[in-house]
Design a protein around this motif. Structure first.
Motif, short mmCIF file in Angstrom:
data_model
loop_
_atom_site.label_atom_id
_atom_site.label_comp_id
_atom_site.label_asym_id
_atom_site.label_seq_id
_atom_site.Cartn_x
_atom_site.Cartn_y
_atom_site.Cartn_z
N GLU A 291 3.15 0.30 -12.30
CA GLU A 291 3.88 1.24 -11.45
C GLU A 291 2.90 2.30 -10.96
OE1 GLU A 291 7.44 4.05 -12.58
OE2 GLU A 291 7.84 2.02 -13.32
N ALA A 292 3.08 2.78 -9.75
CA ALA A 292 2.23 3.86 -9.22
C ALA A 292 3.09 4.80 -8.38
CB ALA A 292 1.11 3.28 -8.39
N LYS A 293 2.82 6.10 -8.55
CA LYS A 293 3.61 7.11 -7.84
C LYS A 293 2.67 8.21 -7.35
CE LYS A 293 7.86 9.74 -8.59
NZ LYS A 293 8.82 10.18 -9.63
N LEU A 294 2.72 8.50 -6.07
CA LEU A 294 1.88 9.54 -5.49
C LEU A 294 2.75 10.77 -5.21
CD1 LEU A 294 -1.02 10.15 -4.47
CD2 LEU A 294 -0.26 9.36 -2.20
N ILE A 295 2.33 11.92 -5.75
CA ILE A 295 3.10 13.16 -5.62
C ILE A 295 2.21 14.26 -5.06
CG2 ILE A 295 4.40 14.93 -6.91
CD1 ILE A 295 5.00 12.74 -9.00
N ASN A 296 2.80 15.11 -4.23
CA ASN A 296 2.07 16.24 -3.66
C ASN A 296 2.73 17.54 -4.13
OD1 ASN A 296 0.29 17.75 -2.14
ND2 ASN A 296 1.42 17.48 -0.23
N THR A 297 1.98 18.37 -4.86
CA THR A 297 2.48 19.68 -5.30
C THR A 297 1.59 20.77 -4.70
OG1 THR A 297 1.08 19.88 -7.28
CG2 THR A 297 3.13 18.63 -7.51
N HIS B 142 -1.32 14.03 -6.68
CA HIS B 142 -1.37 13.51 -8.06
C HIS B 142 -0.95 12.05 -8.01
CE1 HIS B 142 -1.03 17.80 -9.41
NE2 HIS B 142 -0.29 17.86 -8.31
N LEU B 143 -1.68 11.22 -8.73
CA LEU B 143 -1.34 9.81 -8.81
C LEU B 143 -0.93 9.49 -10.25
CD1 LEU B 143 -1.24 6.97 -7.48
CD2 LEU B 143 -3.62 6.68 -8.18
N GLU C 234 -0.50 7.43 -16.95
CA GLU C 234 -1.74 8.18 -16.76
C GLU C 234 -1.65 9.01 -15.49
OE1 GLU C 234 -5.65 6.11 -18.10
OE2 GLU C 234 -4.36 4.54 -17.25
N HIS C 235 -2.26 10.18 -15.53
CA HIS C 235 -2.27 11.10 -14.39
C HIS C 235 -3.69 11.08 -13.83
CE1 HIS C 235 -1.23 15.44 -12.90
NE2 HIS C 235 -1.72 14.69 -11.95
N LEU C 236 -3.83 10.49 -12.64
CA LEU C 236 -5.16 10.29 -12.05
C LEU C 236 -5.35 11.08 -10.76
CD1 LEU C 236 -5.33 6.38 -12.35
CD2 LEU C 236 -6.05 8.07 -14.06
N ASP C 237 -6.60 11.31 -10.45
CA ASP C 237 -6.95 11.86 -9.14
C ASP C 237 -6.86 10.69 -8.16
OD1 ASP C 237 -9.01 12.25 -6.89
OD2 ASP C 237 -8.81 14.27 -7.74
N PRO C 238 -6.09 10.81 -7.07
CA PRO C 238 -5.88 9.66 -6.18
C PRO C 238 -7.13 9.21 -5.43
CG PRO C 238 -4.75 11.61 -5.35
CD PRO C 238 -5.29 11.97 -6.68
N VAL C 239 -8.15 10.05 -5.35
CA VAL C 239 -9.37 9.67 -4.64
C VAL C 239 -10.36 9.01 -5.58
CG1 VAL C 239 -11.31 10.51 -3.25
CG2 VAL C 239 -9.04 11.53 -2.95
N SER C 240 -10.67 9.69 -6.70
CA SER C 240 -11.68 9.15 -7.64
C SER C 240 -11.10 8.15 -8.64
CB SER C 240 -12.33 10.30 -8.40
OG SER C 240 -11.38 10.92 -9.27
N LEU C 241 -9.78 8.18 -8.80
CA LEU C 241 -9.05 7.37 -9.78
C LEU C 241 -9.45 7.69 -11.23
CD1 LEU C 241 -8.81 3.86 -8.07
CD2 LEU C 241 -7.22 5.79 -7.96
N LEU C 242 -10.05 8.87 -11.41
CA LEU C 242 -10.37 9.36 -12.75
C LEU C 242 -9.23 10.25 -13.24
CD1 LEU C 242 -14.12 10.33 -12.17
CD2 LEU C 242 -13.25 8.38 -13.49
N LEU D 185 -3.73 4.24 0.23
CA LEU D 185 -3.53 2.93 -0.39
C LEU D 185 -4.44 2.80 -1.59
CD1 LEU D 185 -3.37 0.69 2.80
CD2 LEU D 185 -1.46 1.37 1.36
N VAL D 186 -3.84 2.81 -2.76
CA VAL D 186 -4.61 2.64 -3.99
C VAL D 186 -3.88 1.65 -4.89
CG1 VAL D 186 -5.78 4.88 -4.06
CG2 VAL D 186 -3.46 4.69 -4.96
N SER D 187 -4.64 0.82 -5.57
CA SER D 187 -4.00 -0.13 -6.49
C SER D 187 -5.03 -0.65 -7.48
CB SER D 187 -3.38 -1.30 -5.72
OG SER D 187 -4.39 -2.05 -5.10
#
Length: 198
Positions: free
Chosen positions: A61-67, A72-73, A82-90, A53-55
């Protein structure tokens, strides 16, 4: 007599453009090889391992993808992705050459005949053994592919639309001149027909 001569000269001038337009038009109608040439190469994705859960208040809009490279967030803010790290949000760092190669090989699994093997990687561009160029849009996490067939079809489009030089202004001038000559050819043809009827 003068109309016939002018009609003949204009007709000869338009032989090549009309031949090019007819042949390329036929190809565009039949569309041979279009599906592969303009295939949308997609990254292989996997089921999400964990719920996350990130917001943020400014995300539209937010989309979480697993490759194969992990999670990838992708977030959209004020029309920008923007392409962010889902944990650090950087911002997520662009992959290393080995990671990029792994990402592409994973995407190629069901398309080996077209893409073959990766022979060169330069930044976000990759070249395969079958001559296909691939570009990774890291912000959007999408792939764009272009092979020899794509380049040939793009060249046919340029021939069809009289884009024969790298200069847009000159190409437009040639196009307008071509249309003017075609219109003039038609007028002289009608005039010759009416004259011959009399």
């Amino acid at each position: 007599m003068k109309s016939r001569k002018t009609h003949k000269i204009i007709g000869l001038i338009l032989v090549l453009p009309m031949l090019g337009w007819t042949l390329t038009g036929l190809i565009f109608f039949i569309k041979p090889g279009y599906s592969e040439a303009y295939e949308q190469l997609s990254l292989k994705t996997y089921p999400l391992e964990n719920s996350l859960l990130v917001s943020a208040p400014d995300w539209q809009e937010a989309k979480l993808i697993n490759t194969i490279l992990g999670h990838h967030l992708l977030v959209k803010t004020k029309g920008k992705v923007e392409h962010l790290d889902p944990v650090s949000l950087l911002p997520k760092k662009f992959p290393t050459q080995l990671q990029y190669e792994a990402l592409l090989e994973d995407a190629f699994l069901n398309h080996k005949e077209r893409y073959g093997k990766i022979i060169k990687i330069n930044g976000d561009h990759a070249l395969t053994s079958t001559g296909v160029e691939i570009k990774l849009n890291w912000d959007r996490l999408t792939l764009n592919q272009k092979g020899n067939d794509t380049r040939l079809i793009n060249l046919l489009y340029k021939i069809h639309y009289l884009q024969w030089t790298p200069f847009n202004g000159f190409n437009q001038l040639v196009g307008i001149l071509g249309l003017f000559l075609l219109f003039t050819l038609t007028l002289f043809g009608v005039r010759i027909y009416i004259t011959s009827r009399k």
